[in-house]
Design an enzyme around this catalytic site. Sequence first.
Site, PDB file in Angstrom:
ATOM      1  N   LYS A  11       0.823  -1.217   0.000  1.00 27.89           N
ATOM      2  CA  LYS A  11       0.000   0.000   0.000  1.00 27.89           C
ATOM      3  C   LYS A  11       0.862   1.275   0.000  1.00 27.89           C
ATOM      4  CE  LYS A  11      -4.041  -2.135   2.219  1.00 27.89           C
ATOM      5  NZ  LYS A  11      -5.058  -1.999   3.300  1.00 27.89           N
ATOM      6  N   TYR A  51     -12.432  -2.094  -4.186  1.00 28.26           N
ATOM      7  CA  TYR A  51     -12.981  -2.146  -2.823  1.00 28.26           C
ATOM      8  C   TYR A  51     -14.508  -2.061  -2.820  1.00 28.26           C
ATOM      9  CZ  TYR A  51      -8.430  -1.967  -0.450  1.00 28.26           C
ATOM     10  OH  TYR A  51      -7.180  -2.260   0.040  1.00 28.26           O
ATOM     11  N   ASN A 114      -2.070   0.376   6.666  1.00 26.95           N
ATOM     12  CA  ASN A 114      -1.574  -0.877   7.250  1.00 26.95           C
ATOM     13  C   ASN A 114      -0.724  -1.693   6.281  1.00 26.95           C
ATOM     14  OD1 ASN A 114      -3.657  -1.753   5.653  1.00 26.95           O
ATOM     15  ND2 ASN A 114      -4.819  -2.744   7.276  1.00 26.95           N
ATOM     16  N   HIS A 117      -2.354  -5.347   1.545  1.00 27.85           N
ATOM     17  CA  HIS A 117      -3.639  -6.011   1.341  1.00 27.85           C
ATOM     18  C   HIS A 117      -3.356  -7.454   0.988  1.00 27.85           C
ATOM     19  CE1 HIS A 117      -7.515  -7.174  -0.427  1.00 27.85           C
ATOM     20  NE2 HIS A 117      -6.791  -7.729  -1.379  1.00 27.85           N
ATOM     21  N   GLU A 128      -9.425 -10.922  -7.746  1.00 23.62           N
ATOM     22  CA  GLU A 128      -8.503  -9.798  -7.566  1.00 23.62           C
ATOM     23  C   GLU A 128      -7.304  -9.906  -8.510  1.00 23.62           C
ATOM     24  OE1 GLU A 128      -7.789  -9.777  -3.321  1.00 23.62           O
ATOM     25  OE2 GLU A 128      -9.821  -9.057  -2.901  1.00 23.62           O
TER      26      GLU A 128
HETATM   27  P1  RTP Z   1      -7.187  -6.054   3.376  1.00 22.05           P
HETATM   28  O1  RTP Z   1      -8.547  -6.324   2.775  1.00 22.05           O
HETATM   29  O2  RTP Z   1      -6.623  -4.722   2.996  1.00 22.05           O
HETATM   30  O3  RTP Z   1      -6.221  -7.162   3.169  1.00 22.05           O
HETATM   31  O4  RTP Z   1      -7.337  -5.952   4.951  1.00 22.05           O
HETATM   32  P2  RTP Z   1      -8.331  -6.689   5.905  1.00 22.05           P
HETATM   33  O5  RTP Z   1      -9.051  -7.800   5.206  1.00 22.05           O
HETATM   34  O6  RTP Z   1      -7.525  -7.010   7.111  1.00 22.05           O
HETATM   35  O7  RTP Z   1      -9.343  -5.525   6.247  1.00 22.05           O
HETATM   36  P3  RTP Z   1     -10.790  -5.184   5.631  1.00 22.05           P
HETATM   37  O8  RTP Z   1     -11.791  -5.307   6.726  1.00 22.05           O
HETATM   38  O9  RTP Z   1     -11.017  -5.964   4.380  1.00 22.05           O
HETATM   39  O10 RTP Z   1     -10.618  -3.641   5.298  1.00 22.05           O
HETATM   40  C1  RTP Z   1      -9.973  -3.243   4.132  1.00 22.05           C
HETATM   41  C2  RTP Z   1      -9.025  -2.114   4.444  1.00 22.05           C
HETATM   42  O11 RTP Z   1      -9.757  -0.968   4.842  1.00 22.05           O
HETATM   43  C3  RTP Z   1      -9.004  -0.211   5.780  1.00 22.05           C
HETATM   44  N1  RTP Z   1      -9.775  -0.097   7.007  1.00 22.05           N
HETATM   45  N2  RTP Z   1      -9.927   1.043   7.629  1.00 22.05           N
HETATM   46  N3  RTP Z   1     -10.688   3.039   9.459  1.00 22.05           N
HETATM   47  C4  RTP Z   1     -11.081   1.793   9.667  1.00 22.05           C
HETATM   48  O12 RTP Z   1     -11.769   1.462  10.622  1.00 22.05           O
HETATM   49  C5  RTP Z   1     -10.682   0.783   8.703  1.00 22.05           C
HETATM   50  N4  RTP Z   1     -11.002  -0.497   8.735  1.00 22.05           N
HETATM   51  C6  RTP Z   1     -10.423  -1.050   7.660  1.00 22.05           C
HETATM   52  C7  RTP Z   1      -7.695  -0.953   6.012  1.00 22.05           C
HETATM   53  O13 RTP Z   1      -6.716  -0.405   5.130  1.00 22.05           O
HETATM   54  C8  RTP Z   1      -8.061  -2.362   5.605  1.00 22.05           C
HETATM   55  O14 RTP Z   1      -6.915  -3.094   5.253  1.00 22.05           O
HETATM   56 MG    MG Z   2     -10.142  -7.570   3.346  1.00 27.26          MG
END
Ligand code: RTP
Ligand code: MG
Length: 140
Positions: A11, A51, A114, A117, A128
């Site tokens: 990222k 997204y 973070n 992804h 994807e």
């Molecule tokens: P990713 O999809 O990026 O691999 O991460 P993940 O599954 O751990 O998280 P996800 O729930 O799918 O959320 C996608 C991305 O959105 C951002 N995020 N921001 N501000 C917030 O509360 C929040 N929550 C999620 C993060 O960049 C997350 O990786």
């Molecule tokens: Mg995710």
Amino acid sequence: MAATRTFSIIKPDATRRNLTGAVTKMLEEAGLRVVASKRIQMTREQAEGFYGVHRERPFFNDLVSFMISGPVVVQVLEGENAVQKNRDVMGATNPANAEPGTIRKELAESIEANSVHGSDSEENAKIEIDFFFKPEEIVG
Ligand code: RTP
Ligand code: MG
């Protein structure tokens, strides 16, 4: 067990801090092989499309803005149980909750910035990968 594939994004917070190599090293040390890689500047349309599942979430607009705030490196990773292996080395979404030794614990800045992804299922990995790569760009 046969090798499977997953999709990864390094990222903008990581590319900005020149951590492309550091992230990739951790992926490789976890047993994943980079079989496709390119550095791109995502458009807003691309980020919104990628997204799309998060469109109704409160963080959607901020997330899209962050993902287009600088270059990203999109990658296809191959290995045994690649989706889970990648999720394990990434660590929890919020770096504050991530285990020591994971990419997010060691390198990430915040729950949004973070660093990486990773696909959350083999089904989504296929979708994807197809979103960013032509078949001939992937060399296993
Ligand atoms: P990713 O999809 O990026 O691999 O991460 P993940 O599954 O751990 O998280 P996800 O729930 O799918 O959320 C996608 C991305 O959105 C951002 N995020 N921001 N501000 C917030 O509360 C929040 N929550 C999620 C993060 O960049 C997350 O990786
Ligand atoms: Mg995710």
